[in-house]
Design a protein around this motif. Structure first.
Motif, short mmCIF file in Angstrom:
data_model
loop_
_atom_site.label_atom_id
_atom_site.label_comp_id
_atom_site.label_asym_id
_atom_site.label_seq_id
_atom_site.Cartn_x
_atom_site.Cartn_y
_atom_site.Cartn_z
N MET A 130 58.38 24.38 54.05
CA MET A 130 58.62 24.90 52.70
C MET A 130 59.54 23.91 52.01
SD MET A 130 59.30 28.90 53.77
CE MET A 130 59.37 29.52 52.08
N ALA A 144 53.91 25.63 52.55
CA ALA A 144 54.08 26.49 51.38
C ALA A 144 54.53 25.58 50.24
CB ALA A 144 55.11 27.57 51.66
N LEU A 155 52.95 29.54 46.66
CA LEU A 155 53.89 30.63 46.41
C LEU A 155 54.24 30.76 44.93
CD1 LEU A 155 56.44 30.22 49.33
CD2 LEU A 155 54.44 31.70 49.21
N MET A 175 52.34 34.15 53.53
CA MET A 175 52.16 32.98 54.40
C MET A 175 51.55 33.32 55.76
SD MET A 175 55.61 30.74 53.61
CE MET A 175 56.78 32.09 53.89
N THR A 221 47.51 24.58 52.98
CA THR A 221 48.61 24.98 52.10
C THR A 221 48.40 26.42 51.64
OG1 THR A 221 47.53 24.27 50.03
CG2 THR A 221 48.85 22.63 51.21
#
Length: 353
Positions: free
Chosen positions: A144, A180, A224, A258, A221
């Motif tokens: 992330m 993410a 978010l 996720m 991927t």
């Protein structure tokens, strides 16, 4: 210029060592610096470090002879879970519990993410991770990263190149990797127009370029940005006291988005037709641009194309076979609390968490 073309240009610049596209025009620098100072003044500053979450999760779900799955989390303060008080509330712990429940294997969690990290720090984090896991490396890794690259005005091509190098290194040791992509910084309430608009644009451009590079390197991927923007906007309970980092509830929301992609990466997510919607095959640049604007959208490789997949999120309480606590955390992890505020399936046995 379309989002897909911008994303492809950034990714191409990363691949060939170019500087990429600048974040903003120089004429706006003074105004944006002033806006940034106002926003910084309005944000409370959290002190300290994120809680420790490394350890073994999910032995209650596993057969006695089940081999632990090595799961690593790299990235910035959001990856580390900064803003919550207990390790079990961090995204790594939430996801380790969920993965353990789905796979019916214990999960050994390694968190090397760090506060303030940009993509440049991924080099150091990967070195630390491989020292911890040994030559085998992790089997599954979540990265992330991106928010600090935007706020610190890192050249996007540089950030994307560093992310791609990390993917290749992790893939070399056999890890399945999920990224993410950069969150939407336009959701931060004290950030006002025009800074908010530019932050949103920069976030989405970086997220799309990240997706291109990740999929080309064999990873997946999950976006978010729009998801957190839509669900976080105007809801103070989703943020920690600094109104920047997620709260425990915010991290749980992100984890729900996720978890399906992480499980799918290792081939254990149940493919239930009514719980997902395939958006078809697209050029990678187009898929990346669409995903950047639609949160919860997965981009996965499909030959010379990319597949967009929108998986329905299920509450963490619906994952796997329900409750249970972890009775044998590794000594390196903090020691044990039985219940989790989010779900018993994600609890650990560490009372200090």
């Amino acid at each position: 210029m379309s989002r897909a073309r911008v994303a492809r240009r950034i990714a191409a610049a990363a691949a060939y060592g170019g500087g990429g596209i600048g974040l903003i025009g120089v004429g706006l620098v003074g105004l944006l610096l002033a806006e940034a100072k106002i926003a910084e003044h309005q944000l409370d500053t959290l002190k300290g470090e994120p809680p420790r979450a490394d350890g073994r999760y999910g032995t209650a779900f596993a057969a006695a002879d089940a081999r632990p799955l090595r799961f690593a989390v790299l990235g910035d303060s959001t990856a580390a879970g900064f803003g919550v008080d207990r390790g079990r509330e961090t995204p790594g712990a939430l996801l380790a519990g969920g993965i353990a429940s789905v796979t019916e294997r214990p999960v050994d969690l390694y968190v090397v993410a760090a506060n303030g990290a940009t993509s440049e720090d991924l080099v150091r984090q990967t070195e630390v991770l491989l020292q911890q896991t040994g030559p085998e490396g992790p089997e599954l890794a979540l990265i992330m990263i991106g928010a600090n690259d935007v706020t610190q005005m890192t050249k996007r091509a540089t950030a994307v190149r560093l992310l791609g190098d990390t993917l290749k290194q992790l893939r070399t040791v056999g890890a399945e990797v999920v990224v993410a992509t950069c969150p939407d910084l336009g959701t931060i309430e004290p950030v006002r127009p025009p800074l908010r608009w530019l932050a949103r644009r920069a976030s989405r451009q970086l997220a799309a370029a990240q997706a291109i590079t990740v999929v080309e390197a064999g990873g997946r991927t999950v976006s978010l940005g729009d998801l957190l923007g839509r669900e976080f906007r105007g809801r103070h309970e989703m943020f920690a006291s600094d109104r920047y980092h997620p709260s425990a509830q915010g991290y749980a929301t992100a984890a729900m988005a996720m978890l399906p992609t992480l499980c799918a990466a290792i081939g254990v997510w149940p493919e239930i037709p009514h719980e997902q919607r395939a958006e078809g095959l697209h050029s990678l640049a187009k898929a990346a641009a669409v995903a950047a604007a639609h949160g919860g959208t997965e981009v996965a490789p499909a030959g010379h194309w990319a597949q967009l997949l929108r998986r329905a999120r299920r509450p963490l309480s619906a994952v796997g076979n329900g409750g249970g606590t972890d009775a044998d955390r590794r000594p390196t992890a903090p020691a044990a609390g039985a219940e989790s505020a989010v779900d018993a399936a994600l609890s650990t046995s560490d009372s200090s968490q």
